[in-house]
Write a protein that holds these residues in place. Structure first.
Motif, mmCIF file in Angstrom:
data_model
loop_
_atom_site.group_PDB
_atom_site.id
_atom_site.type_symbol
_atom_site.label_atom_id
_atom_site.label_comp_id
_atom_site.label_asym_id
_atom_site.label_seq_id
_atom_site.Cartn_x
_atom_site.Cartn_y
_atom_site.Cartn_z
ATOM 1 N N TYR A 73 1.191 -25.356 84.266
ATOM 2 C CA TYR A 73 1.893 -25.231 83.112
ATOM 3 C C TYR A 73 2.805 -26.504 82.991
ATOM 4 O O TYR A 73 2.790 -26.938 81.729
ATOM 5 C CB TYR A 73 2.765 -24.199 83.388
ATOM 6 C CG TYR A 73 2.346 -22.898 82.967
ATOM 7 C CD1 TYR A 73 2.310 -22.453 81.663
ATOM 8 C CD2 TYR A 73 1.751 -21.757 83.695
ATOM 9 C CE1 TYR A 73 1.968 -21.077 81.123
ATOM 10 C CE2 TYR A 73 1.267 -20.632 83.342
ATOM 11 C CZ TYR A 73 1.366 -20.408 82.158
ATOM 12 O OH TYR A 73 1.138 -19.152 81.699
ATOM 13 N N LEU A 87 4.787 -21.674 75.664
ATOM 14 C CA LEU A 87 4.530 -22.025 76.898
ATOM 15 C C LEU A 87 5.737 -21.843 77.786
ATOM 16 O O LEU A 87 5.730 -21.535 79.004
ATOM 17 C CB LEU A 87 3.831 -23.161 77.614
ATOM 18 C CG LEU A 87 2.330 -23.234 76.799
ATOM 19 C CD1 LEU A 87 1.547 -24.554 77.131
ATOM 20 C CD2 LEU A 87 1.514 -22.060 76.878
ATOM 21 N N VAL A 123 -4.253 -24.829 76.346
ATOM 22 C CA VAL A 123 -3.769 -23.404 76.433
ATOM 23 C C VAL A 123 -4.754 -22.455 76.934
ATOM 24 O O VAL A 123 -4.722 -21.691 77.665
ATOM 25 C CB VAL A 123 -3.066 -23.096 74.943
ATOM 26 C CG1 VAL A 123 -2.818 -21.531 75.098
ATOM 27 C CG2 VAL A 123 -1.776 -23.726 74.736
#
Length: 175
Positions: A73, A87, A123
């Protein structure tokens, strides 16, 4: 709008079923342990040590999985700042999951190698990693003691929900 094989209702139902199954299994196991100790067969020190070693091993493995996911991430957010709105909340949840596995210690970030060539691909990679994390946590449920099994079930459910959300976010993200 194009329909996919996975619906929101189906994903939530599956997530709930996993969590419920783990909770029921965890509660049943604890009741059996208490009943066994009342019948005159208390757990020996070796049994407790073995259970503690299993707990620590499973916890370390889950921590490694969550730490690698958190690092991924962080990498995507640094590489593609345009994804921050979608996110950041999910990254924060993964950070909380990591802290739940190892309270009182620092973050455990793993190494990340991304093959993504754009934000949408990054993603999608995150979604695949969340699915892998959910699978790993679910597989660990079979060996986990009751308390850890409940935590792992919660982590697996959260990872499944994140995978669904990331899959939908990837469709909306421009390349």
């Amino acid at each position: 709008m194009r329909r996919t094989g996975t619906t929101r209702r189906g994903a939530l139902t599956a997530t709930g079923a996993i969590a419920l199954g783990a909770a029921v299994a965890g509660c049943t196991s604890g009741a059996d342990d208490q009943a066994g100790s009342r019948k005159g067969s208390p757990r020996t020190a070796a049994d407790r040590a073995s259970a503690d070693l299993t707990d620590k091993s499973l916890r370390t493995s889950a921590l490694h999985t969550s730490g690698a996911l958190l690092a991924q991430y962080e990498h995507v957010l640094r590489a593609y700042p345009s994804t921050a709105a979608g996110l950041s909340p999910l990254r924060d949840a993964v950070r909380a999951r990591t802290k739940a596995l190892s309270p009182g210690t620092g973050e455990h970030l793993g190494l990340v190698r991304s093959r993504a060539d754009g934000p949408a691909a990054a993603v999608r990679e995150l979604a695949a990693s969340e699915r892998s994390a959910a699978d790993a946590h679910t597989a660990a449920l079979l060996k986990a003691p009751p308390e850890l099994a409940r935590l792992l079930a919660s982590l697996a459910a959260a990872a499944s929900a994140h995978a669904y959300l990331l899959t939908e976010l990837a469709k909306e993200t421009t390349a």
